[in-house]
Design an enzyme around this catalytic site. Structure first.
Site, PDB file in Angstrom:
ATOM      1  N   GLN A  23      39.256  -1.907  21.516  1.00  0.00           N
ATOM      2  CA  GLN A  23      38.255  -1.964  20.452  1.00  0.00           C
ATOM      3  C   GLN A  23      37.304  -3.138  20.662  1.00  0.00           C
ATOM      4  O   GLN A  23      36.282  -3.239  20.009  1.00  0.00           O
ATOM      5  CB  GLN A  23      38.930  -2.067  19.071  1.00  0.00           C
ATOM      6  CG  GLN A  23      39.618  -0.778  18.647  1.00  0.00           C
ATOM      7  CD  GLN A  23      40.264  -0.843  17.273  1.00  0.00           C
ATOM      8  OE1 GLN A  23      41.446  -0.561  17.148  1.00  0.00           O
ATOM      9  NE2 GLN A  23      39.505  -1.203  16.239  1.00  0.00           N
ATOM     10  N   ARG A  41      42.673   0.006   9.475  1.00  0.00           N
ATOM     11  CA  ARG A  41      41.524   0.585   8.784  1.00  0.00           C
ATOM     12  C   ARG A  41      41.054  -0.274   7.608  1.00  0.00           C
ATOM     13  O   ARG A  41      40.830   0.216   6.491  1.00  0.00           O
ATOM     14  CB  ARG A  41      41.814   1.993   8.305  1.00  0.00           C
ATOM     15  CG  ARG A  41      40.489   2.719   8.088  1.00  0.00           C
ATOM     16  CD  ARG A  41      40.622   4.190   7.940  1.00  0.00           C
ATOM     17  NE  ARG A  41      39.294   4.752   7.856  1.00  0.00           N
ATOM     18  CZ  ARG A  41      38.928   5.887   8.392  1.00  0.00           C
ATOM     19  NH1 ARG A  41      39.796   6.606   9.063  1.00  0.00           N
ATOM     20  NH2 ARG A  41      37.705   6.335   8.256  1.00  0.00           N
ATOM     21  N   CYS A  42      40.948  -1.571   7.859  1.00  0.00           N
ATOM     22  CA  CYS A  42      40.380  -2.425   6.837  1.00  0.00           C
ATOM     23  C   CYS A  42      39.904  -3.689   7.510  1.00  0.00           C
ATOM     24  O   CYS A  42      40.249  -3.963   8.640  1.00  0.00           O
ATOM     25  CB  CYS A  42      41.401  -2.778   5.759  1.00  0.00           C
ATOM     26  SG  CYS A  42      42.805  -3.717   6.347  1.00  0.00           S
ATOM     27  N   GLU A  48      35.955   1.598   6.384  1.00  0.00           N
ATOM     28  CA  GLU A  48      37.263   1.162   5.932  1.00  0.00           C
ATOM     29  C   GLU A  48      37.404   1.157   4.416  1.00  0.00           C
ATOM     30  O   GLU A  48      38.515   1.124   3.894  1.00  0.00           O
ATOM     31  CB  GLU A  48      37.541  -0.218   6.524  1.00  0.00           C
ATOM     32  CG  GLU A  48      37.616  -0.130   8.047  1.00  0.00           C
ATOM     33  CD  GLU A  48      37.508  -1.460   8.746  1.00  0.00           C
ATOM     34  OE1 GLU A  48      36.949  -2.395   8.151  1.00  0.00           O
ATOM     35  OE2 GLU A  48      37.988  -1.566   9.885  1.00  0.00           O
TER      36      GLU A  48
END
Lengths: 164, 804
Positions: B235, B382-383, B758
């Site tokens: 990522q 996912r945040c 997110e």
């Protein structure tokens, strides 16, 4: 391990013949031996469906099929579903309805959906959700996948009607 | 140009910001032509596989390689002993700790990497994994962080307790750091003086991002030219290159890191894993390309868990419900190594956004990080960094306070929201919220779901239940969240010392098409589609004529990557600003071609026109051609620009969610009847993609709230190592979501966008959890921990006497 088997199988209309250890998994045969990399490996336990292919007319998860079990089989992968000049309605519909994000589940998802619509050409939303429950997606929440499949069913039925 | 083409037609032709542009990525993905790391096949490539520890805590007494090496096709077996001369048996973590690449004398969690087998294919490697003889001597196992802080058992024998860690002094040999924000004495005073104080302890369980594609890499060392190429599930490819250079001593220009297509990340692919290092070392040792791809069990057991926060909260208020203070303490289980992927100065990420969307005058947050015999990680699933934990905490505390006050929790939220006129708002724990209009969003949401009607229906349901007419209760889950994304200003956000800016480089081609390269990397977010939309609007060339490229460190400008919803807030801003540089030069070219002064032309959709004479114009396509092919006095040929963007502040997306759920008290089965999600992410670039992100984020929230967990037994065995036990929802379990929005642009972002990927996860988890808790509120339940699987819900109902 030298007890190799003589394997014959057909993938997307093309015949293949080779020697392989019986323990070789079909997904590795496709991806590593035949360079058909559309089907993916997501779990290796038959849960996620990223490796879904059609084998002798049925959806199977190729990560838990030994190549020995696939001997003589007729297989279709995402590569055999459509081609750039002649896309399957599902391939168009998934794009149209944003039914994919990272794309990793998509080949298995579309391969399964194509078979599902053959099994049930007039599905309800509930039918789609149940019939597709063997294919996991982490990105879309399924809403647009379901929409894309239902829209494809309508489209295919309309085309069939027009042809009749 | 024909006269009958209107300005609207020209806008539409661009496919710019705000339109539901279909994704350019989809052609290859729908036809099975994606290029993921496991699709990469190089001549002579070898395959690496790990021997992993079956024990959670043990000393390694011996490793005998003989039987493994005897297998035909096994090329090498690497252990810590082999990596030590290179200094690569340990590696730095993103959190300032260090982590074993291969077990150095002992193992500290089940599934830890002990040896790396390199073989001609994955079957031979797997055979050798079985044959490697490793002898262990078991040690006492600690899986509970509170026990760890009391225990005499030393987990990290490599550390000296008297030497401060990366985040200050350590209080105990299993303690990592204490992080404190806010004013504790003042907060305690407010609590002492308060009319009402509500307290709750909650455990935010350990879970895992579990993208459908696991982690992997292919390393290829070209010894002749001294160049290393590393493909992998990264990522943050540029950071990987820098870290790889620092660790290996290979100069950075001789390392090329490529993130090909990535099959989902969700935080799992931010960190650096032993597999990446071992594939590099194995390629250097063997001179051949080496691939490593983990299987699902390895993924769940060893790479980057999320959450595992034990939170204790106190919230004080007046008897009318005006919140006066918030106190939060977290015991954070980081596992065997502190490998959290947070900005350096924030060992608990942005947990200090835990005052949420509310105007809370005084607050305190304390976090103690602790070592246990569990896998390392602590990534943001996912945040943004620990924001899911923070929002879950405050949104549960609000519900707990509402129960204490015997008040409606929607009203309690409303009277405590930060008001529109208070923005920019400086929160008690330090953050400055950029913009918001919470009351408008909340009112819109409650109206959309007929909130009063839902409460009336719920009350009737309780009556019916008590009268024996139904066995299903009804829960109304509410949540209002404020995210903090887009890290971040370089002045306070860095990872391993690398400032968290991002970048975009644009090259316009002579015929009026373009390529733009960014420092980010898409993992499904659709960057190739949306960044082209931003540019189309900024530079007036059609999005379809703009290629977006990311992920190859040899060609893309340096950037910190994609996580924490930072792509749009940071790289999106860089894209807009680079586009404006293109436009500035185009303006000079247009003025020259139109024979007027620079200031006498103005940009209009896809062209520059002479002010007051719109019939005199040059299109951007014409300008692009002229930029290369016409000698213009005082101007260099060409049309290129680059922008490195250091954001002045984070962005603060927010949203209002409502979940209506039926809960069967006899089976514990939940049925989500309705889920309404209103998101405000500022300026909206592509509504189709925004909706897709929200559907996906909510589904991951549903998973976490209703069943997904990484669970251990007392011996440190992972009980949820396959998708049989680790819950990923199928199409059958997931509802249709209703999406809605308001638009409150970020005042400091060039296009006003805040990021959205997110938000649905951050806001969704407490919403689902609140629905379950709310279903039992009438029967005396204040709080029950996630995950709310059927068995736990049944137990809750049972404990409340609902089966009697």
């Amino acid at each position: 391990m030298s007890n190799k088997m003589h394997i014959k199988l057909t993938v997307n209309g093309e015949a293949h013949e080779f020697l392989a250890e019986p323990r070789e998994l079909l997904i590795h045969t496709l991806r590593e031996r035949l360079d058909i990399t559309g089907p993916h490996i997501g779990c290796e336990t038959t849960h996620c469906g990223a490796c879904t292919v059609t084998m002798n007319g049925k959806s199977v998860k190729s990560c838990t099929v030994f190549v020995a079990q696939a001997n003589g089989a007729d297989l279709t992968t995402i590569e055999g579903i459509g081609d750039p000049d002649n896309l399957h309605a599902l391939q168009t519909s998934f794009k149209e309805h944003h039914g994919l994000q990272c794309g990793f589940c998509t080949p298995g998802m579309i391969t399964r959906a194509a078979k599902f619509l053959e099994e049930n050409p007039n599905p309800t939303e509930e039918d789609v959700r149940f019939g597709m429950a063997g294919n996991l997606c982490r990105c879309t929440g399924y809403q647009n996948i379901v929409k894309a499949i239902l829209a494809t069913a309508d489209e295919l039925n309309a085309a069939k009607e027009a042809a009749e | 140009m024909k006269d009958d083409i209107t300005r609207e037609d020209r806008v539409d032709a661009l496919g710019g910001m705000g339109c539901k542009r279909k994704r350019v990525e989809d052609a290859r993905f729908t036809q099975g032509k994606g290029n993921y790391v496991d699709d990469i096949k190089l001549p002579g490539m070898l395959f690496g596989d790990f021997v992993r520890s079956p024990y959670a805590h043990a000393r390694i007494t011996s490793i005998n390689k003989e039987a493994a090496l005897a297998i035909d096709g096994v090329v090498a077996v690497l252990t810590a002993e082999d990596l030590a001369p290179l200094g690569l048996h340990w590696m730095p973590t993103l959190a300032g700790d260090k982590q074993m690449v291969l077990a150095d004398g002992k193992v500290l969690f089940q599934g830890q990497e002990v040896a790396f087998i390199v073989a001609k294919d994955r079957y031979v490697a797997a055979d050798a994994v079985e044959m490697l003889d490793v002898q262990y001597e078991e040690l006492p196992v600690i899986t509970d962080p509170y026990e760890a802080l009391q225990s005499d058992v030393v987990l990290r024998e490599d550390l000296d307790t008297n030497v401060p860690g990366a985040h200050g002094p350590r209080k105990h040999h299993n303690h990592i750091f204490t992080w404190e924000v806010g004013d504790e004495p003042a907060t305690n005073q407010v609590m002492d003086d308060a009319e009402v104080v509500a307290e709750e302890s909650m455990y935010y369980h350990r879970t895992h991002p579990c993208p459908l594609e696991t982690c992997g890499s292919v390393a290829s060392m070209d010894k002749i030219n001294g160049k290393l190429t590393l493909w992998g599930t990264f990522q943050a490819p540029h950071v990987v290159r820098t870290v790889a250079s620092m660790l290996s001593g290979i100069e950075e220009h001789n390392i090329r890191v490529v993130s090909p297509d990535i099959g989902g990340g969700f935080g799992n692919k931010v960190g650096v894993y032993p597999g990446y290092i071992c594939s590099i070392v194995a390629s250097i040792v063997t001179g051949k390309p080496v691939k490593w791809v983990e299987d699902r069990m390895e993924n769940l057991m060893s790479t980057a868990f999320a959450r595992d926060y034990w939170m204790k909260g106190k919230i004080s208020a007046t008897k009318d419900g005006k919140i006066t203070g918030l106190h939060c303490h977290v015991t954070a289980d980081h596992g065997a190594f502190d490998a959290c992927a947070d900005p350096t100065k924030f060992p608990a990420g942005f947990m200090n956004i835990c005052t949420g969307s509310y105007d809370i005058p005084v607050a305190y947050l304390g976090v103690d990080g602790v070592y246990t015999n569990k896998a390392p990680g602590g990534v943001s699933y996912r945040c943004s960094f620990r924001v899911t934990e923070a929002v879950y905490f405050i949104e549960r505390m609000i519900e707990v306070l509402a129960i204490k006050l015997n008040m409606d929790s929607a009203e309690l939220r409303r009277i405590n929201f930060i008001r529109k006129d208070q923005f920019p708002y400086k929160a008690a724990l330090g953050w400055e919220y950029d913009s918001g209009d919470y009351h408008t969003a909340w009112d819109k949401a409650l109206k959309a779901v007929d909130y009063d009607g839902l409460r009336a229906e719920q009350a009737q349901r309780v009556e019916d239940f008590k009268a024996g007419k139904t066995r299903k209760l009804m829960g109304v889950g509410l949540s209002f969240f404020t995210e903090i994304v887009g890290a971040g200003p370089v002045k306070n956000c860095d990872i391993l010392g690398m400032g968290m800016f991002d970048s975009c480089e644009i090259r316009i081609h002579p015929t009026g098409s373009a390529i733009a390269r960014l420092g980010t990397i898409s993992q499904g977010q659709g960057h190739a589609t949306t960044f082209a939309q931003i540019l189309a609007t900024e530079i007036g060339l059609p999005a379809d004529s703009i290629t977006i490229e990311e992920g190859d460190t040899d060609t893309a400008p340096y950037g910190l990557g994609t996580y924490g919803s930072r792509s749009t807030p940071v790289a999106g801003a860089a894209t807009a600003l680079a586009g404006r540089k293109i436009r500035a030069k185009a303006q000079m070219i247009a003025a020259y071609l139109l024979e007027v002064h620079d200031s006498d032309v103005e940009f209009d959709v896809d062209r520059f026109t002479v002010k007051g004479a719109p019939e005199k114009f040059k299109t951007m396509k014409e300008i692009a051609y002229a930029a290369y092919n016409q000698a213009i006095p005082g101007l260099e040929p060409g049309l290129e620009a680059v922008s490195y963007y250091d954001p002045p502040n984070m962005t603060y997306p927010f949203g209002a969610y409502v979940c209506v759920m039926d809960v069967d008290v006899d089976t514990g089965v939940t049925d989500i009847r309705r889920f309404y999600a209103l998101d405000d992410c500022g300026t909206r670039i592509n509504p189709m993609i925004i909706d897709g992100q929200i559907h996906g984020g909510l589904t991951e929230a549903l998973a976490v709230a209703l069943g997904q967990e990484i669970a251990y037994d007392k011996q440190g065995n992972v009980k949820t190592g396959t998708l049989m036990d680790f819950f990923l929802p199928t199409a059958w379990e997931v509802p249709n979501y209703e999406t809605d929005f308001t638009v409150t642009p970020s005042p400091h972002h060039p296009i006003g966008a805040k990021g959205v990927g997110e938000s649905p996860h951050v806001g969704g988890v407490p919403c689902f959890s609140n629905a379950v808790n709310d279903a039992f509120r009438a029967f005396g339940l204040t709080h029950t921990n996630m995950p709310h699987d059927h068995w736990r819900i049944w137990k809750t109902a049972n404990a409340l006497g609902l089966h009697d």
